[in-house]
Motif scaffolding. Structure first.
Motif, PDB file in Angstrom:
ATOM      1  N   PRO A 183       0.679  -1.213   0.062  1.00 53.11           N
ATOM      2  CA  PRO A 183      -0.115  -0.074  -0.042  1.00 53.11           C
ATOM      3  C   PRO A 183       0.722   1.287  -0.079  1.00 53.11           C
ATOM      4  O   PRO A 183       0.217   2.447   0.153  1.00 53.11           O
ATOM      5  N   ALA A 184       2.209   0.890  -0.083  1.00 51.69           N
ATOM      6  CA  ALA A 184       3.077   2.285   0.286  1.00 51.69           C
ATOM      7  C   ALA A 184       2.761   3.360  -1.060  1.00 51.69           C
ATOM      8  O   ALA A 184       2.989   4.545  -0.992  1.00 51.69           O
ATOM      9  N   ILE A 185       2.412   2.566  -2.211  1.00 48.96           N
ATOM     10  CA  ILE A 185       2.382   3.606  -3.411  1.00 48.96           C
ATOM     11  C   ILE A 185       1.388   4.754  -3.285  1.00 48.96           C
ATOM     12  O   ILE A 185       1.643   5.825  -3.844  1.00 48.96           O
ATOM     13  N   TRP A 186       0.323   4.721  -2.518  1.00 47.56           N
ATOM     14  CA  TRP A 186      -0.555   5.796  -2.224  1.00 47.56           C
ATOM     15  C   TRP A 186      -0.375   6.327  -0.700  1.00 47.56           C
ATOM     16  O   TRP A 186      -0.626   7.212  -0.407  1.00 47.56           O
ATOM     17  N   MET A 187       0.091   5.071   0.265  1.00 52.60           N
ATOM     18  CA  MET A 187       0.132   5.678   1.480  1.00 52.60           C
ATOM     19  C   MET A 187       1.310   6.661   1.842  1.00 52.60           C
ATOM     20  O   MET A 187       0.919   7.753   2.457  1.00 52.60           O
ATOM     21  N   LEU A 188       2.424   6.650   1.281  1.00 52.05           N
ATOM     22  CA  LEU A 188       3.455   7.557   1.334  1.00 52.05           C
ATOM     23  C   LEU A 188       3.280   9.068   1.141  1.00 52.05           C
ATOM     24  O   LEU A 188       3.333   9.909   1.833  1.00 52.05           O
ATOM     25  N   PRO A 189       2.644   9.034  -0.358  1.00 48.98           N
ATOM     26  CA  PRO A 189       2.325  10.438  -0.769  1.00 48.98           C
ATOM     27  C   PRO A 189       1.064  10.866   0.107  1.00 48.98           C
ATOM     28  O   PRO A 189       0.647  12.282  -0.327  1.00 48.98           O
ATOM     29  N   VAL A 190       0.308  10.250   0.843  1.00 48.60           N
ATOM     30  CA  VAL A 190      -0.680  10.811   1.719  1.00 48.60           C
ATOM     31  C   VAL A 190      -0.027  11.050   3.065  1.00 48.60           C
ATOM     32  O   VAL A 190      -0.444  12.147   3.586  1.00 48.60           O
ATOM     33  N   VAL A 191       0.730  10.292   3.506  1.00 43.99           N
ATOM     34  CA  VAL A 191       1.276  10.871   4.856  1.00 43.99           C
ATOM     35  C   VAL A 191       2.011  11.923   4.718  1.00 43.99           C
ATOM     36  O   VAL A 191       1.939  12.834   5.585  1.00 43.99           O
ATOM     37  N   PHE A 192       2.970  12.227   3.490  1.00 40.61           N
ATOM     38  CA  PHE A 192       3.918  13.364   3.633  1.00 40.61           C
ATOM     39  C   PHE A 192       3.093  14.734   3.577  1.00 40.61           C
ATOM     40  O   PHE A 192       3.394  15.297   4.419  1.00 40.61           O
ATOM     41  N   PRO A 193       2.008  14.789   2.799  1.00 41.05           N
ATOM     42  CA  PRO A 193       1.366  16.005   2.774  1.00 41.05           C
ATOM     43  C   PRO A 193       0.519  16.395   4.079  1.00 41.05           C
ATOM     44  O   PRO A 193       0.389  17.522   4.597  1.00 41.05           O
ATOM     45  N   LEU A 194       0.192  15.295   4.741  1.00 40.09           N
ATOM     46  CA  LEU A 194      -0.758  15.498   6.007  1.00 40.09           C
ATOM     47  C   LEU A 194       0.152  15.879   6.971  1.00 40.09           C
ATOM     48  O   LEU A 194      -0.142  16.633   7.871  1.00 40.09           O
ATOM     49  N   VAL A 195       1.499  15.506   7.346  1.00 33.72           N
ATOM     50  CA  VAL A 195       2.372  15.556   8.231  1.00 33.72           C
ATOM     51  C   VAL A 195       3.117  16.938   7.802  1.00 33.72           C
ATOM     52  O   VAL A 195       3.518  17.828   8.773  1.00 33.72           O
ATOM     53  N   MET A 196       3.192  17.248   6.403  1.00 34.62           N
ATOM     54  CA  MET A 196       3.749  18.535   6.225  1.00 34.62           C
ATOM     55  C   MET A 196       2.899  19.731   6.498  1.00 34.62           C
ATOM     56  O   MET A 196       3.506  20.666   6.946  1.00 34.62           O
ATOM     57  N   VAL A 224      15.695  -0.289  -0.930  1.00 33.47           N
ATOM     58  CA  VAL A 224      15.456  -0.851   0.546  1.00 33.47           C
ATOM     59  C   VAL A 224      14.015  -1.051   0.573  1.00 33.47           C
ATOM     60  O   VAL A 224      13.242  -0.316   0.150  1.00 33.47           O
ATOM     61  N   ARG A 225      13.568  -2.180   1.054  1.00 32.06           N
ATOM     62  CA  ARG A 225      12.271  -2.544   1.278  1.00 32.06           C
ATOM     63  C   ARG A 225      12.039  -2.475   2.785  1.00 32.06           C
ATOM     64  O   ARG A 225      12.200  -3.635   3.230  1.00 32.06           O
ATOM     65  N   ALA A 226      11.612  -1.195   3.175  1.00 33.79           N
ATOM     66  CA  ALA A 226      11.283  -1.128   4.551  1.00 33.79           C
ATOM     67  C   ALA A 226       9.628  -1.592   4.618  1.00 33.79           C
ATOM     68  O   ALA A 226       8.945  -1.410   3.761  1.00 33.79           O
ATOM     69  N   PRO A 227       9.770  -1.881   5.844  1.00 40.54           N
ATOM     70  CA  PRO A 227       7.957  -2.277   6.433  1.00 40.54           C
ATOM     71  C   PRO A 227       7.394  -0.956   6.140  1.00 40.54           C
ATOM     72  O   PRO A 227       7.811   0.313   6.262  1.00 40.54           O
ATOM     73  N   ILE A 228       6.083  -0.950   6.041  1.00 39.99           N
ATOM     74  CA  ILE A 228       5.326   0.118   5.405  1.00 39.99           C
ATOM     75  C   ILE A 228       5.325   1.349   6.844  1.00 39.99           C
ATOM     76  O   ILE A 228       5.350   2.510   6.525  1.00 39.99           O
ATOM     77  N   TRP A 229       5.424   0.810   8.189  1.00 39.60           N
ATOM     78  CA  TRP A 229       5.157   1.608   9.165  1.00 39.60           C
ATOM     79  C   TRP A 229       6.710   2.502   9.312  1.00 39.60           C
ATOM     80  O   TRP A 229       6.666   3.597   9.504  1.00 39.60           O
ATOM     81  N   VAL A 230       7.559   1.729   8.925  1.00 38.65           N
ATOM     82  CA  VAL A 230       9.103   2.262   8.893  1.00 38.65           C
ATOM     83  C   VAL A 230       9.077   3.347   7.853  1.00 38.65           C
ATOM     84  O   VAL A 230       9.620   4.598   8.055  1.00 38.65           O
ATOM     85  N   ALA A 231       8.462   2.865   6.716  1.00 39.58           N
ATOM     86  CA  ALA A 231       8.578   3.773   5.653  1.00 39.58           C
ATOM     87  C   ALA A 231       7.918   5.273   5.903  1.00 39.58           C
ATOM     88  O   ALA A 231       8.137   6.339   5.593  1.00 39.58           O
ATOM     89  N   ALA A 232       6.539   5.298   6.558  1.00 41.59           N
ATOM     90  CA  ALA A 232       5.509   6.111   6.904  1.00 41.59           C
ATOM     91  C   ALA A 232       6.442   6.964   7.995  1.00 41.59           C
ATOM     92  O   ALA A 232       6.310   8.298   7.948  1.00 41.59           O
ATOM     93  N   VAL A 233       7.067   6.377   9.010  1.00 42.44           N
ATOM     94  CA  VAL A 233       8.062   7.394   9.903  1.00 42.44           C
ATOM     95  C   VAL A 233       8.822   8.196   9.445  1.00 42.44           C
ATOM     96  O   VAL A 233       8.994   9.261   9.503  1.00 42.44           O
ATOM     97  N   ALA A 286       8.687  12.257   9.290  1.00 40.92           N
ATOM     98  CA  ALA A 286       9.626  12.910   9.846  1.00 40.92           C
ATOM     99  C   ALA A 286      10.269  13.909   8.780  1.00 40.92           C
ATOM    100  O   ALA A 286      10.560  15.153   9.393  1.00 40.92           O
ATOM    101  N   PHE A 287      10.470  13.508   7.952  1.00 39.63           N
ATOM    102  CA  PHE A 287      11.208  14.629   6.798  1.00 39.63           C
ATOM    103  C   PHE A 287       9.949  15.608   6.361  1.00 39.63           C
ATOM    104  O   PHE A 287      10.370  16.733   6.290  1.00 39.63           O
ATOM    105  N   ALA A 288       8.861  14.978   6.383  1.00 38.46           N
ATOM    106  CA  ALA A 288       7.678  16.222   5.884  1.00 38.46           C
ATOM    107  C   ALA A 288       7.570  17.370   7.033  1.00 38.46           C
ATOM    108  O   ALA A 288       7.209  18.473   6.599  1.00 38.46           O
ATOM    109  N   ILE A 289       7.977  17.043   8.204  1.00 42.26           N
ATOM    110  CA  ILE A 289       7.719  18.235   9.026  1.00 42.26           C
ATOM    111  C   ILE A 289       8.759  19.220   9.015  1.00 42.26           C
ATOM    112  O   ILE A 289       8.595  20.413   8.810  1.00 42.26           O
ATOM    113  N   PHE A 290       9.964  18.765   8.332  1.00 48.35           N
ATOM    114  CA  PHE A 290      10.832  19.920   7.878  1.00 48.35           C
ATOM    115  C   PHE A 290      10.424  20.725   6.612  1.00 48.35           C
ATOM    116  O   PHE A 290      10.526  22.042   6.800  1.00 48.35           O
TER     117      PHE A 290
END
Length: 195
Positions: free
Chosen positions: A62-75, A110-119, A123-127
């Motif tokens: 689910p990373a293909i849609w989850m990461l691009p959703v997590v980033f702007p929300l945290v951003m 690198v194939r990180a677990p989805i929760w690690v990728a989201a973290v 974290a970078f989205a905050i900056f």
């Protein structure tokens, strides 16, 4: 042929001239437009946000849609912190590191677990968000500006996802990993003050 080259050079000069004002809001007359162009005209933001889409596409569902959703929300949260003036140390370093780290994650497949990728992405989205928020031109509405930078960021994520679809072919995987290496180099150039 000469006309094409002239038009291309004119477009290149216009885009280059606009990029110099990317972090100031100069020449942009609405909050939405200023927010929209801020991530798109700053290479330090572009490489990281394209990398989020690329890494998501590389990781698949689910990373293909989850990461691009997590980033702007945290951003957006980071942007709110910047708008209210909450301090965040080493913002520019965090932005540059986002390019380095995300680029290397792609380059080394690198194939990180989805929760690690989201973290990592969050974290970078905050900056990135904090930088957007602190650079809000005073004359513009914060809501319009925030919507603008979230939309601009989303388009950069989509560009990364689109390019990431090349991973379905062997040569495409090599191209995506090579792009990850290039992103890491651009991030390193910002980190060490070469850009």
């Amino acid at each position: 042929m000469f006309r094409f080259h002239t038009q291309f050079l004119t477009l290149l000069f216009v885009l280059t001239a606009s990029a110099a004002a990317a972090h100031t809001g100069e020449g942009i007359n609405t909050g939405f437009a200023s927010g929209f162009w801020h991530p798109i005209l700053g290479w330090d933001h572009v490489v990281a946000m394209v990398a989020v889409g690329l890494w998501g596409a590389f990781l698949g569902q689910p990373a293909i849609w989850m990461l691009p959703v997590v980033f702007p929300l945290v951003m957006a949260f980071g942007g709110a912190l910047g708008i209210i003036g909450a301090p965040l140390p080493a913002v520019e370093t965090g932005i540059a590191l986002s390019g380095v780290v995300l680029g290397l994650l792609i380059a080394f497949a690198v194939r990180a677990p989805i929760w690690v990728a989201a973290v990592i992405v969050g974290a970078f989205a905050i900056f990135h968000g904090h930088a957007h928020g602190t650079e809000l031109p005073q004359q513009f509405n914060a809501y319009g500006y925030a919507i603008g930078f979230v939309v601009g960021t989303g388009l950069l994520h989509l560009a990364g996802i689109a390019f990431g679809f090349l991973t379905r072919m062997e040569i495409g995987r090599a191209a995506v990993r090579g792009t990850g290496g290039l992103i890491a180099l651009v991030g390193a150039a910002f980190l060490f003050g070469f850009a």
